[in-house]
Design a protein around this motif. Structure first.
Motif, short mmCIF file in Angstrom:
data_model
loop_
_atom_site.label_atom_id
_atom_site.label_comp_id
_atom_site.label_asym_id
_atom_site.label_seq_id
_atom_site.Cartn_x
_atom_site.Cartn_y
_atom_site.Cartn_z
N VAL A 82 -9.01 3.59 15.14
CA VAL A 82 -7.83 3.59 14.22
C VAL A 82 -8.02 4.98 13.85
N GLN A 83 -8.94 5.30 13.07
CA GLN A 83 -9.01 6.42 12.18
C GLN A 83 -8.59 7.76 13.11
N PHE A 84 -9.28 7.89 14.30
CA PHE A 84 -8.85 9.06 15.24
C PHE A 84 -7.33 8.82 15.71
N ILE A 85 -6.89 7.79 16.01
CA ILE A 85 -5.58 7.69 16.61
C ILE A 85 -4.64 7.87 15.36
N SER A 86 -4.80 7.41 14.14
CA SER A 86 -3.87 7.74 13.02
C SER A 86 -3.89 9.03 12.79
N SER A 87 -4.99 9.80 12.98
CA SER A 87 -4.95 11.42 12.79
C SER A 87 -4.24 12.01 13.88
N LYS A 88 -3.82 11.37 15.04
CA LYS A 88 -3.35 12.19 16.00
C LYS A 88 -1.80 11.61 16.38
N VAL A 89 -1.53 10.64 15.76
CA VAL A 89 -0.22 9.84 16.03
C VAL A 89 0.45 10.10 14.76
N ILE A 90 1.49 10.39 14.31
CA ILE A 90 2.09 10.58 13.05
C ILE A 90 3.70 10.26 13.16
N ARG A 91 4.44 9.83 12.12
CA ARG A 91 5.71 9.47 12.33
C ARG A 91 6.37 10.97 11.98
N ASN A 92 7.72 11.20 12.43
CA ASN A 92 8.54 12.15 12.29
C ASN A 92 8.52 12.78 10.92
N GLU A 93 8.53 11.97 9.82
CA GLU A 93 8.99 12.83 8.62
C GLU A 93 7.58 13.22 7.91
N TYR A 94 6.34 12.74 8.29
CA TYR A 94 5.04 13.23 7.95
C TYR A 94 4.68 14.51 8.60
N LEU A 95 5.38 15.08 9.43
CA LEU A 95 4.97 16.18 10.20
C LEU A 95 4.83 17.64 9.28
N PRO A 96 5.76 18.08 8.10
CA PRO A 96 5.55 18.99 7.45
C PRO A 96 4.07 18.89 6.41
N THR A 97 3.76 17.41 6.18
CA THR A 97 2.61 17.23 5.44
C THR A 97 1.31 17.38 6.21
N LYS A 98 1.47 17.04 7.54
CA LYS A 98 0.43 17.20 8.49
C LYS A 98 -0.02 18.47 8.84
N VAL A 99 1.08 19.69 8.83
CA VAL A 99 1.08 20.95 8.85
C VAL A 99 0.17 21.74 7.87
N LYS A 100 0.59 21.26 6.62
CA LYS A 100 -0.24 21.61 5.53
C LYS A 100 -1.63 21.29 5.56
N LEU A 101 -1.90 20.26 5.91
CA LEU A 101 -3.31 19.91 6.08
C LEU A 101 -4.14 20.76 7.46
N LEU A 102 -3.27 20.91 8.26
CA LEU A 102 -4.00 21.94 9.45
C LEU A 102 -4.22 23.46 8.89
#
Length: 285
Positions: free
Chosen positions: A125-145
């Motif tokens: 679950v932890q790995f999949i939740s790090s690789k599968v995201i909802r549309n609106e979370y994308l900007p936040t995920k990019v900041k983490l990257l």
């Protein structure tokens, strides 16, 4: 088309001076062609985005390498999108090596565009939740990257070079099949083929397809017909065009069917166009 449209809003929050974004690329790695929905190029890393617009409960099952959709007590298996993007990453890395681009991290994400989809995983679950995201979370995920990859791997010149080369190497799929073989659109056999006996044309009755030849019923037999329409005729379709091609009389039934697929669309009333996709895995109902 569908991938680009669904990502327009979240991607608009990224600084266009730092992030170069390219959509719908069809590339050749020297052995196979591969398609990338969206790729984000930065000086620190590259990011491949694979968009899925599937409704229902989506269960990621790494044990059997599949994605299971549960909808109306029905279960359907789809290819694992995580495996798909890993293959894209490998192919893109091979292509970049061929054009002498320095080694750069390549990240991958599955972006679920359907807001009503429920995301679950059988394990990891932890790995999949790090690789599968909802549309609106994308900007936040990019900041983490951005925080994860602080070191610059590419110069501004190299980032621009990658963009130019990717655009240059893009080979659109030849969709004008009818013209190539001198076939008129009027020569096409229309209607929905029965998935059981392959006979044309099924009848649309109370939200299901019925085959008069073998008596089979199907809820989604029209998906194959619409895929063929996208390949042979156009990736855009109106209610009137869908009714003719699928041989449906009812305007409202056709409209309900197209809306249920969650297709990107534009326009209103008779002028509304729905954007089809040749990948049936993107269709949802």
């Amino acid at each position: 088309m569908s991938g680009e449209k669904s990502l327009n809003f979240p991607l608009s929050f990224l600084d266009d001076k730092r992030f170069s974004i390219y959509h719908d690329l069809r590339l050749f790695d020297g052995v196979h062609y591969f398609q990338i929905d969206t790729i984000v190029v930065t000086q620190h890393y590259l990011l491949i985005l694979e968009v899925k617009n599937i409704s229902g409960t989506l269960m990621f099952d790494p044990a059997f390498n599949q994605l299971i959709r549960i909808s109306d007590t029905k279960e359907e298996a789809f290819p694992n999108p995580l495996t798909q993007v890993e293959r894209q990453r490998s192919q893109l890395r091979a292509l970049l090596q061929k054009i002498n681009i320095p080694e750069v991290p390549i990240e991958t994400l599955i972006v679920v565009a359907n807001r009503r989809a429920v995301l679950k995983a059988t394990e990891e679950v932890q790995f999949i939740s790090s690789k599968v995201i909802r549309n609106e979370y994308l900007p936040t995920k990019v900041k983490l990257l951005d925080k994860q990859y602080g070191e610059e791997r590419l110069t501004v010149k190299e980032v621009r070079k990658i963009g130019r080369i990717l655009v240059k190497l893009h080979e659109p799929l030849d969709r004008d099949v009818l013209k190539r073989f001198s076939i008129s659109q009027e020569d096409l056999l229309i209607g929905v083929a029965c998935p059981s006996c392959a006979r044309l044309a099924m009848l649309r009755l109370h939200g299901r397809w019925f085959c008069e030849t073998c008596g089979a019923y199907s809820r989604n037999a029209h998906l194959k017909a619409l895929q063929e329409y996208a390949l042979l005729v156009s990736r855009e379709i109106t209610n009137q065009e869908a009714r003719r091609f699928l041989r449906i009389d009812s305007v409202s039934a056709t409209s309900k069917m197209l809306r249920a697929m969650n297709l990107p669309c534009e326009g209103i009333k008779k002028g509304r166009k729905y954007f089809l996709d040749v990948d049936l895995n993107r269709f949802s109902q």
